[in-house]
Write an enzyme that holds these catalytic residues in place. Structure first.
Site, mmCIF file in Angstrom:
data_model
loop_
_atom_site.group_PDB
_atom_site.id
_atom_site.type_symbol
_atom_site.label_atom_id
_atom_site.label_comp_id
_atom_site.label_asym_id
_atom_site.label_seq_id
_atom_site.Cartn_x
_atom_site.Cartn_y
_atom_site.Cartn_z
ATOM 1 N N LYS A 68 -3.105 17.980 -13.568
ATOM 2 C CA LYS A 68 -4.233 18.098 -12.467
ATOM 3 C C LYS A 68 -4.845 19.281 -12.154
ATOM 4 O O LYS A 68 -6.132 19.237 -12.012
ATOM 5 C CB LYS A 68 -3.384 17.690 -10.974
ATOM 6 C CG LYS A 68 -3.068 16.236 -10.981
ATOM 7 C CD LYS A 68 -2.443 15.988 -9.534
ATOM 8 C CE LYS A 68 -2.114 14.529 -9.360
ATOM 9 N NZ LYS A 68 -1.609 14.267 -8.034
ATOM 10 N N ASP A 105 -6.744 12.164 -4.050
ATOM 11 C CA ASP A 105 -5.489 12.434 -3.325
ATOM 12 C C ASP A 105 -5.509 12.758 -1.704
ATOM 13 O O ASP A 105 -4.740 12.248 -1.021
ATOM 14 C CB ASP A 105 -4.637 13.523 -3.600
ATOM 15 C CG ASP A 105 -3.903 12.845 -5.240
ATOM 16 O OD1 ASP A 105 -3.972 11.839 -5.315
ATOM 17 O OD2 ASP A 105 -3.546 14.085 -6.106
#
Length: 285
Positions: A68, A105
């Site tokens: 990420k 997210d």
């Protein structure tokens, strides 16, 4: 491959539920496209992105551990809120050869809390376990909702650095993860009209990993337990929370929520969320 497609990448990746989620939505909407999982090791990430950038059928990818942050240097533009979070979990092909990175997210995490956060609270506190990429998104999201944060990690200095970077305003606290393992006799005051969260933002409790040791005497009455682990869905943390009388939110809630944001970016149509109950049944079989 002759149809448009998107993917989820990570190391490991076999456990990912993303292909089942996106495949379910593609079928419901009758979209002629594919979504699959692709195992990418850290040393192969740059080559993967370069190869997909040249593929006109590739719509993008969801990015999971451990890529990420590393993937941020491989895209052309970082969109909000990924620029603030400092982690990208979704890469999108822009149609002109360029790639954009964003983070879904935070939105996915907040989605199951929408009804709770629509209320007015005298005070909001969240105890967040973890200092990784998911924690970055959760810290950013909850700081934006007016929470006082307690971030616990094996390295309190890292937790403090995250708070200083992502939530510099407010009286936030960084502590050692071990603090929550032992019982406490702290006398919580009246929490009526308050919102308290306990969030597991780590892989502790996941199949094959040690459990997260958290003594529920550290949470006031009516706290919400939120575990982002999806395998198993009913983690030891959530079982203990429910036994202690707390409301619980499982990892599928965040996973489906963040996937829906990415799905629309990949395939141009909103995810058919009216089928969430059916989707959850499929994912928990």
């Amino acid at each position: 491959m002759t149809r448009p497609y998107a993917e989820v990448i990570g190391d490991p990746i076999a456990q990912s539920k993303s292909p089942a989620i996106h495949g379910f939505w593609l079928a419901k909407l009758g979209i002629d496209a594919d979504y699959r999982a692709h195992h990418v090791r850290p040393e192969n990430l740059a080559d993967y992105i370069a190869a997909r950038r040249a593929d006109p059928l590739w719509r993008g990818c969801n990015v999971t551990m451990p890529h990420k942050q590393a993937v941020m240097a491989l895209v052309d533009r970082i969109e909000a809120p990924a620029d603030v979070i400092g982690a990208v979990n979704t890469v999108m092909a822009q149609g002109d050869g360029t790639l954009a990175g964003t983070n879904t997210d935070a939105a996915g995490f907040l989605e199951p809390l929408t009804q709770e956060l629509a209320q007015t609270h005298y005070f909001r506190m969240a105890r967040i376990i973890g200092t990784g990429g998911a924690a970055r998104a959760i810290i950013t999201a909850l700081a934006g909702q007016g929470f006082t944060l307690v971030v616990a990690g094996r390295d309190p200095d890292k937790a403090r650095a995250l708070l200083d970077e992502l939530a510099p305003k407010g009286e936030h606290h960084a502590i050692n993860l071990a603090h929550f393992a032992d019982p406490t006799d702290f006398p919580f005051d009246d929490r009526e009209g308050c919102c308290d969260l306990v969030v597991n933002a780590t892989s502790l409790g996941m199949a094959g990993q040690p459990p997260l040791v958290f003594d529920w005497s550290h949470a006031p009455p009516r706290a919400i337990a939120y575990d982002i682990v999806t395998h198993p869905l009913e983690t030891p943390l959530l079982q203990a929370a429910r036994a202690a009388g707390h409301h619980t939110i499982d990892g599928l809630s965040m996973l489906i929520g963040q996937a829906a944001v990415a799905f629309e970016r990949f395939f141009g149509q909103p995810a058919p969320r009216e089928h969430d109950a059916e989707l959850r049944r499929i994912l928990t079989q």
